[in-house]
Design an enzyme around this catalytic site. Structure first.
Site, PDB file in Angstrom:
ATOM      1  N   HIS A  98       0.864  -1.314  -0.007  1.00 53.23           N
ATOM      2  CA  HIS A  98       0.115  -0.049  -0.037  1.00 53.23           C
ATOM      3  C   HIS A  98       0.888   1.269  -0.057  1.00 53.23           C
ATOM      4  CE1 HIS A  98      -3.341  -2.868   0.427  1.00 53.23           C
ATOM      5  NE2 HIS A  98      -2.507  -3.490   1.498  1.00 53.23           N
ATOM      6  N   GLU A 111      -2.516   0.696   7.605  1.00 47.46           N
ATOM      7  CA  GLU A 111      -1.685  -0.316   7.292  1.00 47.46           C
ATOM      8  C   GLU A 111      -0.548   0.100   6.640  1.00 47.46           C
ATOM      9  OE1 GLU A 111      -1.217  -4.365   4.660  1.00 47.46           O
ATOM     10  OE2 GLU A 111      -3.117  -3.656   4.568  1.00 47.46           O
ATOM     11  N   HIS A 140       2.841  -6.880   4.732  1.00 49.59           N
ATOM     12  CA  HIS A 140       1.702  -6.461   4.844  1.00 49.59           C
ATOM     13  C   HIS A 140       1.154  -6.439   6.271  1.00 49.59           C
ATOM     14  CE1 HIS A 140       0.269  -5.809   0.460  1.00 49.59           C
ATOM     15  NE2 HIS A 140       1.320  -6.367   0.329  1.00 49.59           N
ATOM     16  N   GLU A 181       1.875 -11.521   5.993  1.00 50.81           N
ATOM     17  CA  GLU A 181       0.920 -10.657   6.926  1.00 50.81           C
ATOM     18  C   GLU A 181       1.539 -10.573   8.393  1.00 50.81           C
ATOM     19  OE1 GLU A 181      -1.353  -9.040   5.485  1.00 50.81           O
ATOM     20  OE2 GLU A 181      -2.262 -10.139   3.780  1.00 50.81           O
TER      21      GLU A 181
END
Length: 749
Positions: free
Chosen positions: A577, A592, A645, A709
């Site tokens: 992102h 995030e 992430h 993640e």
């Protein structure tokens, strides 16, 4: 001074204040297509609205300007657009439409000033205010949305545009709304709504002071959707991939129950509740959707209830209330979007066999066995409904095994054949189904367990001996930083607490065990942490029940250890992102993109200290499309690609660390496992294991890649951890250890 003169001075002063307040120079900075034009144009403010001298705006737009002094009216034309505005009238006429403003046209120093925002928007430009509205940015649209439509029978949403512009996708907490925000975008004049149907509703919103277009999709039912995995870039389109929806349930000809979805239906789990005369069908990865239910007049099913049984993982549940308790058998599938069940078919089971802690048999059609354990005496019971016993199904099968005494079969009632395994003690089990050549093969594996673990030194080696009750299904792996030998056992119960402390040696520093998720299947892991490592060899004994690992202790093998030196590799670290796209947003309002970049920078610093070459896909809070990230790594010919992430889900209780890989490259899983091993073992949150996925950035990169993640932003505790610099540093350290571990054994690409 006379009173008359004082009155005249007061009137003049008040008039000056009024004129000054209405026509004062504005303090705003204005940027036109990225260029600061504040000094090139005349600005003013009136009634809280920013005005621009009409002549300056015409010059900016290369527009024709006509002023009709008699009626104090202004007309501005550029290409196919024209606006008209008159003094003392708050409306701007745009073609046949009228737009109300606060200030209207104002004459200041005999110059016409008009509302900047409303006028420029009329000509198709986009506005974005920043820094408490002190800075105004004017953009030409960078992309036009020409079409938004369903693809793949409603499983994908495709947004066609001129070119990919910065975007972000937001998912509501209840899962019923998805918002796609696209920067500097406009809607094509011929755009039409091809989205809305009985279940979905599309709303298009222009956000004028943020220079973005917002597509809001609402659903009657939750839309399970992963922000990191559900968004793809295809040519000049954004594609949102949804899970298939339930489409139709009906009783077809010959009393066949049919279940249809908009996409491929995975193999369901079916359970029969005899006393309640109920059949329960649990289908993974299917969404309830807006479906049709047609039972018409039938003699078999009283009613059907459908629910979204679970969202983590996604499971659709269909409960059928049966009139007579008939058993429905699944029919052979010819369409992967369709399930079919037929009542009254009896299967024939054949060839009951036992081998190495497992018993198996075949069936003429698919079965849904009911399996349970009884304590006194210990037994495992398997009920097979609506079947006949065929050849090779004996009443009793003698077994010589430390787990099973014997296996018996009998008809329990008119609809049920029962298989009973007499056990020495209660144990866990695993049922495997395989379909080939029109037959279904079932194998029930009693969970293996450890019978003996010992260490000994002999000659140039120290030995690890692991003896199992049954033949072992295992994999031996070597990990570094610190040096470890790891043995993963499938279908194995962790009974090490029954053993006395295992003797350590000069090479073996520590011995421990744990359960571990490997591709969503649980394994039992033995870890032998080493003081030193040179080489090892693995052999089997006792027909595969035993594993012998020989650890070299001869210092003449020092050359093997020297091979652990890691050459410099080019590693691309991708902070997910960024910029316009915040990713998931936590309950503490943490975006995030922020911890992603913080961890990525720490990873870079640590890798540089290890003499590795490192590049980041983004150095700051800036937007990079998925294609740009992939192209960057591929064009640089990187040796490794690691994307960082933070996870998010509708359930705030969901949490933990997981690492994804794509099976396109056989080294991807190895990299993911090395990283997950470090994080899952030491980060201090739930180890969710490694998982295979088609995430864009790990699917299209040409080098070994993994997507991590690190934790769940939707989990309040983990959102606080992600904001903590010590946690970020710990995560970065463990990621680097995993990367170095991979490189030590596998090198680069």
């Amino acid at each position: 001074m006379s009173n008359f003169k004082k009155y005249i001075l007061l009137v003049l002063f008040v008039s000056f204040l009024i004129i000054f307040s209405q026509g004062a120079a504005a303090q705003n900075k204005v940027f036109f297509n990225g260029e600061d034009i504040t000094e090139q144009v005349k600005l003013a403010s009136h009634k809280g609205e920013l005005l621009i001298r009409a002549r300056d705006l015409a010059n900016l737009l290369d527009a024709d300007l006509t002023w009709r002094a008699a009626i104090k009216s202004l007309k501005m034309e550029s290409q196919s657009t024209s606006i008209k505005i008159m003094q003392n009238n708050p409306y701007i006429q745009i073609g046949t439409d009228a737009l109300r403003t606060k200030a209207g046209l104002q004459l200041i120093d005999d110059q016409a000033y008009i509302p900047l925002a409303k006028s420029i928007e009329a000509f198709g430009y986009l506005l974005e205010y920043q820094r408490n509205k002190e800075e105004l940015y004017i953009f030409q649209p960078e992309t036009t949305i020409s079409d938004v439509s369903w693809q793949e029978d409603g499983n994908q949403l495709q947004i066609k545009m001129d070119e990919i512009s910065p975007y972000r996708v937001l998912h509501s907490e209840d899962g019923r709304k998805i918002t796609i925000e696209i920067d500097k975008a406009e809607i094509d004049q011929e755009f039409s709504d091809n989205i809305s149907n009985n279940n979905y509703y599309l709303k298009v919103v222009n956000v004028p002071d943020r220079a973005l277009l917002r597509l809001v999709i609402k659903s009657r039912t939750p839309i399970p959707f992963q922000i990191d995995g559900g968004v793809y870039e295809y040519q000049d389109s954004l594609v949102l991939s949804f899970l298939p929806q339930l489409k139709n349930i009906q009783i077809a000809n010959n009393n066949i129950l049919q279940i249809e979805a908009t996409g491929e239906i995975p193999t369901p789990k079916t359970e029969y509740l005899s006393e309640e005369k109920k059949m329960i069908i649990d289908i993974p990865s299917i969404v309830i959707g807006n479906f049709n239910l047609d039972l018409k007049e039938n003699k078999l099913i009283e009613n059907i209830k459908v629910s979204q049984h679970s969202l983590d993982p996604v499971v659709l549940r269909i409960e059928a209330k049966l009139k007579n308790g008939d058993i429905f058998k699944p029919l052979k599938r010819t369409n992967n979007k369709l399930l079919a069940f037929k009542a009254g078919q009896r299967s024939e089971i054949k060839d009951l066999k036992y081998k190495d802690g497992s018993f198996s048999f075949s069936s003429s059609s698919a079965l849904n066995p009911e399996i349970f354990l009884l304590k006194s005496p210990p037994r495992l019971v398997m009920n097979l409904y609506h079947v006949n016993r065929g050849s090779g199904i004996r009443d009793e099968l003698s077994v010589k095994n430390s787990q099973i005494k014997s296996i018996r079969t009998a008809r329990f009632d008119d609809q049920t054949v029962r298989i009973v395994a007499d056990l020495n003690e209660l144990t866990e089990y695993d049922l495997v189904e395989e379909h080939k050549e029109d037959l279904y093969y079932y194998q029930l594996n009693l969970k293996n367990k450890f019978a003996k673990i010992k260490t000994k030194a002999q000659g140039d080696y120290q030995y690890l001996d692991i003896l199992m009750d049954s033949k072992a299904d295992y994999e031996v792996k070597k990990f570094n930083y610190p040096d470890r030998i790891v043995v993963d056992f499938k279908n194995t119960r962790n009974n090490l607490e029954q053993f006395k402390a295992i003797k350590k040696t000069s090479l073996i520093k520590e011995i421990r065990s744990s359960t571990y998720q490997l591709e969503d299947k649980e394994v039992t892991r033995l870890v032998f942490e080493l003081n030193d490592y040179y080489s090892h060899q693995v052999t089997n004994y006792q027909n595969g029940h035993g594993i012998k690992i020989a650890l070299a202790k001869d210092y003449l093998n020092q050359k093997v250890k020297a091979e652990k030196k890691i050459d410099s590799n080019l590693i691309v670290i991708d902070a997910g992102h960024g910029g316009f796209d915040p990713g998931a947003i936590g309950p503490n309002d943490l975006e995030e993109k922020t911890p992603n970049l913080a961890i990525a920078k720490k990873v870079r610093y640590l890798l540089l200290k290890q003499k590795q070459r490192v590049l980041l896909t983004r150095e700051s809070d800036e937007f990079r499309s998925l294609q740009q990230r992939v192209n960057f790594a591929n064009n640089k010919k990187a040796d490794l690609f690691v994307s960082i992430h933070a996870n998010s889900f509708n359930n705030p209780q969901s949490g933990g660390i997981e690492t994804y890989y794509n099976k396109a490259n056989n080294k991807n899983r190895f990299l993911a496992e090395k990283i997950q091993d470090k994080l899952g073992r030491s980060l201090g949150i739930v180890d969710r294991g490694i998982k295979e996925s088609n995430f864009y950035v790990i699917k299209y990169t040409k080098m070994p890649s993994a997507l991590i993640e690190v934790a769940f932003l939707s989990n309040y505790h983990e959102a606080r951890l992600l904001k903590n610099k010590d946690f970020q540093q710990k995560a970065a350290t463990l990621i680097v250890e995993g990367i170095l571990d991979y490189l030590a054994e596998n090198g680069g690409n």
